[in-house]
Write an enzyme that holds these catalytic residues in place. Sequence first.
Site, PDB file in Angstrom:
ATOM      1  N   ASN A  70     100.291  87.838   8.064  1.00 28.82           N
ATOM      2  CA  ASN A  70      99.233  86.867   8.385  1.00 28.82           C
ATOM      3  C   ASN A  70      99.302  85.600   7.540  1.00 28.82           C
ATOM      4  O   ASN A  70      98.700  84.580   7.892  1.00 28.82           O
ATOM      5  CB  ASN A  70      97.845  87.500   8.212  1.00 28.82           C
ATOM      6  CG  ASN A  70      97.537  88.559   9.250  1.00 28.82           C
ATOM      7  OD1 ASN A  70      96.728  89.453   9.007  1.00 28.82           O
ATOM      8  ND2 ASN A  70      98.186  88.491  10.403  1.00 28.82           N
ATOM      9  N   ASP A  94      91.905  94.411  15.270  1.00 30.00           N
ATOM     10  CA  ASP A  94      92.734  93.504  16.058  1.00 30.00           C
ATOM     11  C   ASP A  94      91.948  92.921  17.236  1.00 30.00           C
ATOM     12  O   ASP A  94      91.088  93.598  17.815  1.00 30.00           O
ATOM     13  CB  ASP A  94      93.962  94.256  16.573  1.00 30.00           C
ATOM     14  CG  ASP A  94      95.044  93.334  17.119  1.00 30.00           C
ATOM     15  OD1 ASP A  94      95.031  92.131  16.773  1.00 30.00           O
ATOM     16  OD2 ASP A  94      95.897  93.813  17.876  1.00 30.00           O
TER      17      ASP A  94
END
Length: 257
Positions: A85, A37
């Site tokens: 995503n 991340d």
Amino acid sequence: MNLRDKLRGLLVRLYARRVEGHLDHAQVPKHIGVIVDGSRRWAKAAGSTPVDGHRAGAEKIEEFLGWCTETDVEVVTLWLLSTDNFNRPPEELGPLLGIIEDVVRTLAADGRWRVHHVGTPDLLPSAMQMALKEAEESTAHVDGILVNVAIGYGGRQEIADAVRSMIVDAHDKGTSMEDLAESVSVDLIGRHLYTGDQPDPDLVIRTSGEQRLSGFMLWQTAHSEYYFCEVFWPAFRKVDFLRALRDYAARHRRYGG
């Protein structure tokens, strides 16, 4: 690079060697999950584009796996692309998929690791599906770290897929729904997960400072230890990794007891 940056880098390397020297390999987690991340925020801070951030994050992966090899980790699960995503803008998602496909091919070509896909293949482009299949087949004989690449992965989706697989398996064997209901257990569901034949993660690392799982391996991490690191993934250093291992070794795992 100025003198101050050089000195800082030297001090960090010396500190990393000191931490590594005191690391007890008997207490190293055997399975590490990583929520990769912060690549986009790293890029923004550097004045670059999200795609540049994803490329920098991709370049970090082999280096990270090298550290895992040095410290006797046996399984690594890298969350590279979540089901959420796919909601990103096409101008970002398209290049990101290409970068991840390159990562898969690079890991397979390296020859040190065994690659295994965890996720829903049907969500992925055909080229990505082919790359994953070829990577798994070409590295099946490798004796190094098992690297789970979580691509098109969601924790809730995994559990739903496990239940579906369990039902299909029972149907194929001629098992009635009544008998299946009687036989359902935690172990049975676990065997139908994407990582059904693997040990659960001992440690989960999330970079970027976010302190949540976001659906990562919901079933398998019931007793995992978590380590949240402030550093964005492209800037994650060996010393950050060693700190995570040191922190893990200092904990007393209770497994709910």
